[in-house]
Design a protein around this motif. Structure first.
Motif, PDB file in Angstrom:
ATOM      1  N   MET A 162       4.605  10.340  -6.599  1.00  0.00           N
ATOM      2  CA  MET A 162       5.781  10.653  -7.396  1.00  0.00           C
ATOM      3  C   MET A 162       5.384  10.970  -8.838  1.00  0.00           C
ATOM      4  O   MET A 162       5.894  11.934  -9.429  1.00  0.00           O
ATOM      5  N   ILE A 163       4.482  10.183  -9.394  1.00  0.00           N
ATOM      6  CA  ILE A 163       4.021  10.438 -10.765  1.00  0.00           C
ATOM      7  C   ILE A 163       3.364  11.804 -10.861  1.00  0.00           C
ATOM      8  O   ILE A 163       3.653  12.591 -11.776  1.00  0.00           O
ATOM      9  N   GLN A 164       2.471  12.096  -9.914  1.00  0.00           N
ATOM     10  CA  GLN A 164       1.792  13.394  -9.930  1.00  0.00           C
ATOM     11  C   GLN A 164       2.783  14.545  -9.758  1.00  0.00           C
ATOM     12  O   GLN A 164       2.662  15.586 -10.409  1.00  0.00           O
ATOM     13  N   SER A 165       3.764  14.365  -8.896  1.00  0.00           N
ATOM     14  CA  SER A 165       4.783  15.389  -8.690  1.00  0.00           C
ATOM     15  C   SER A 165       5.597  15.590  -9.962  1.00  0.00           C
ATOM     16  O   SER A 165       5.900  16.728 -10.346  1.00  0.00           O
ATOM     17  N   GLY A 166       5.944  14.496 -10.627  1.00  0.00           N
ATOM     18  CA  GLY A 166       6.703  14.602 -11.873  1.00  0.00           C
ATOM     19  C   GLY A 166       5.934  15.343 -12.950  1.00  0.00           C
ATOM     20  O   GLY A 166       6.501  16.154 -13.689  1.00  0.00           O
ATOM     21  N   ILE A 167       4.637  15.082 -13.032  1.00  0.00           N
ATOM     22  CA  ILE A 167       3.795  15.768 -14.010  1.00  0.00           C
ATOM     23  C   ILE A 167       3.677  17.247 -13.663  1.00  0.00           C
ATOM     24  O   ILE A 167       3.784  18.122 -14.525  1.00  0.00           O
ATOM     25  N   ARG A 168       3.453  17.519 -12.390  1.00  0.00           N
ATOM     26  CA  ARG A 168       3.187  18.905 -11.966  1.00  0.00           C
ATOM     27  C   ARG A 168       4.447  19.770 -11.870  1.00  0.00           C
ATOM     28  O   ARG A 168       4.454  20.922 -12.305  1.00  0.00           O
ATOM     29  N   PHE A 169       5.516  19.207 -11.280  1.00  0.00           N
ATOM     30  CA  PHE A 169       6.702  20.008 -10.995  1.00  0.00           C
ATOM     31  C   PHE A 169       7.917  19.655 -11.853  1.00  0.00           C
ATOM     32  O   PHE A 169       8.912  20.370 -11.831  1.00  0.00           O
ATOM     33  N   GLY A 170       7.870  18.529 -12.550  1.00  0.00           N
ATOM     34  CA  GLY A 170       9.005  18.092 -13.362  1.00  0.00           C
ATOM     35  C   GLY A 170       9.802  17.009 -12.661  1.00  0.00           C
ATOM     36  O   GLY A 170       9.751  16.860 -11.439  1.00  0.00           O
ATOM     37  N   LEU A 171      10.536  16.257 -13.472  1.00  0.00           N
ATOM     38  CA  LEU A 171      11.282  15.118 -12.937  1.00  0.00           C
ATOM     39  C   LEU A 171      12.480  15.514 -12.084  1.00  0.00           C
ATOM     40  O   LEU A 171      12.943  14.726 -11.273  1.00  0.00           O
ATOM     41  N   LYS A 172      12.968  16.727 -12.266  1.00  0.00           N
ATOM     42  CA  LYS A 172      14.139  17.180 -11.497  1.00  0.00           C
ATOM     43  C   LYS A 172      13.777  17.962 -10.247  1.00  0.00           C
ATOM     44  O   LYS A 172      14.662  18.439  -9.532  1.00  0.00           O
ATOM     45  N   THR A 203       0.832  -1.201   0.000  1.00  0.00           N
ATOM     46  CA  THR A 203       0.000   0.000   0.000  1.00  0.00           C
ATOM     47  C   THR A 203       0.867   1.251   0.000  1.00  0.00           C
ATOM     48  O   THR A 203       0.612   2.193  -0.762  1.00  0.00           O
ATOM     49  N   ARG A 204       1.883   1.263   0.827  1.00  0.00           N
ATOM     50  CA  ARG A 204       2.783   2.424   0.893  1.00  0.00           C
ATOM     51  C   ARG A 204       3.496   2.635  -0.442  1.00  0.00           C
ATOM     52  O   ARG A 204       3.653   3.771  -0.893  1.00  0.00           O
ATOM     53  N   ILE A 205       3.915   1.533  -1.082  1.00  0.00           N
ATOM     54  CA  ILE A 205       4.573   1.631  -2.384  1.00  0.00           C
ATOM     55  C   ILE A 205       3.638   2.286  -3.395  1.00  0.00           C
ATOM     56  O   ILE A 205       4.033   3.202  -4.122  1.00  0.00           O
ATOM     57  N   GLU A 206       2.400   1.828  -3.444  1.00  0.00           N
ATOM     58  CA  GLU A 206       1.445   2.384  -4.405  1.00  0.00           C
ATOM     59  C   GLU A 206       1.137   3.852  -4.141  1.00  0.00           C
ATOM     60  O   GLU A 206       1.032   4.653  -5.064  1.00  0.00           O
TER      61      GLU A 206
END
Length: 59
Positions: free
Chosen positions: A16-26, A7-10
């Protein structure tokens, strides 16, 4: 798979995916979540290997 770890992994993976979309991978947030996800996956893999690896017999 351990329910709590799974559950924690998911949850972290989704964040992380949402953060990458919103703020970028870096972005620091995305990187921190990626590191947290790596740590959780490592814990899960260690737990799985303990369950499946044969035990050594000490004579």
């Amino acid at each position: 798979m351990n329910g709590t770890i799974a559950t924690r992994i998911e949850v972290v993976r989704s964040k992380m995916i949402q953060s990458g979309i919103r703020f970028g991978l870096k972005s620091p947030t995305t990187i921190q979540l990626s590191e947290e996800l790596d740590a959780l996956i490592n814990i899960h893999q260690r737990n799985d290997s303990k369950k499946t690896s044969p035990r050594k017999i000490i004579q």
